[in-house]
Motif scaffolding. Structure first.
Motif, PDB file in Angstrom:
ATOM      1  N   TYR A  51       0.798  -1.222   0.000  1.00  0.00           N
ATOM      2  CA  TYR A  51       0.000   0.000   0.000  1.00  0.00           C
ATOM      3  C   TYR A  51       0.832   1.275   0.000  1.00  0.00           C
ATOM      4  O   TYR A  51       0.301   2.371   0.003  1.00  0.00           O
ATOM      5  N   ASN A  52       2.174   1.140  -0.011  1.00  0.00           N
ATOM      6  CA  ASN A  52       3.043   2.304  -0.204  1.00  0.00           C
ATOM      7  C   ASN A  52       3.444   2.451  -1.673  1.00  0.00           C
ATOM      8  O   ASN A  52       4.417   3.116  -2.002  1.00  0.00           O
ATOM      9  N   ASN A  76      -0.946  -4.878   4.894  1.00  0.00           N
ATOM     10  CA  ASN A  76      -0.293  -3.804   4.131  1.00  0.00           C
ATOM     11  C   ASN A  76      -0.083  -4.160   2.668  1.00  0.00           C
ATOM     12  O   ASN A  76       0.648  -3.488   1.954  1.00  0.00           O
ATOM     13  N   CYS A  77      -0.716  -5.241   2.207  1.00  0.00           N
ATOM     14  CA  CYS A  77      -0.515  -5.635   0.807  1.00  0.00           C
ATOM     15  C   CYS A  77      -1.698  -6.456   0.305  1.00  0.00           C
ATOM     16  O   CYS A  77      -2.541  -6.912   1.081  1.00  0.00           O
TER      17      CYS A  77
END
Length: 220
Positions: A51-52, A76-77
């Motif tokens: 998510y970055n 986060n993914c």
């Protein structure tokens, strides 16, 4: 389609996904899907998206490869399965295989082990591609991979049998369309590759050697 016949003949519940070129399936911790999928037909690649905005390709899979992503706990993914060509995937649950006739159970699990062995080689190949520091070398290794696994040879030239867009090459290699375009223009100018009328990439093996891989100025 052997696997479809297996499931139909032994009344094993299944679901078939049809993906047209560039269609995708997204898997994340929010989606409760913990089932293996066998590729009945076609070619897909798997991207792990963080998510970055960071992403990495983990495999390019084809007919008779098996795709199994354990229950995703990472928040986060997410994973994205993207079709390079029209593809059909069949999903099932392990518990439904355990309850079938024992003789068939042994047969199908032996076949699945073969799928895992074949599929594991695809993951290893992608690790090799992504291990290159320079994008140019990743692109070249990727073209060699496509030529080997999806190519047709005629008069010392190998035509990749599917149209692969610059966007797709960029996504898989961790680059951009602009950088891939520069690399392919360089390869075309030096006669390492050319294009068919329908824009498929053709590798000229008289020029395109394994020893061509070397340092490149294309780092992005």
């Amino acid at each position: 389609m052997k696997w479809l016949n297996y499931f139909l003949n032994f009344n094993i519940p299944f679901y078939i996904y049809k993906l047209n070129t560039h269609d995708s399936i997204i898997l994340s911790h929010k989606i409760k899907m913990n089932q293996p999928m066998i590729i009945l037909y076609g070619i897909v690649y798997i991207i792990k998206n963080f998510y970055n905005d960071k992403k990495t390709t983990i495999a390019i899979l084809e007919t008779n490869n098996i795709l199994y992503i354990n229950k995703i706990k990472e928040k986060n993914c997410h994973y994205k399965i993207i079709a390079i060509s029209k593809s059909f995937l069949i999903s099932f649950q392990w518990k439904n295989l355990i309850n079938i006739n024992k003789s068939f159970n042994d047969l199908i699990f032996k076949e699945i082990i073969k799928l895992y062995i074949k599929t594991n080689k695809k993951y290893e190949m992608m690790n090799i591609i992504m291990s290159h520091k320079y994008i140019k070398n990743r692109v070249i290794q990727l073209l060699l991979f496509f030529a080997r696994d999806f190519g047709s040879m005629h008069k010392k030239k190998i035509t990749i049998c599917y149209y692969i867009s610059q966007n797709t090459i960029g996504t898989i290699s961790g680059s951009t369309r602009t950088t891939v375009n520069r690399i392919l223009k360089h390869l075309t100018y030096n006669k390492y590759i050319e294009y068919s009328i329908d824009k498929k990439i053709i590798l000229n093996i008289n020029y395109f050697g394994i020893h061509y891989i070397k340092k490149s100025k294309y780092k992005h």
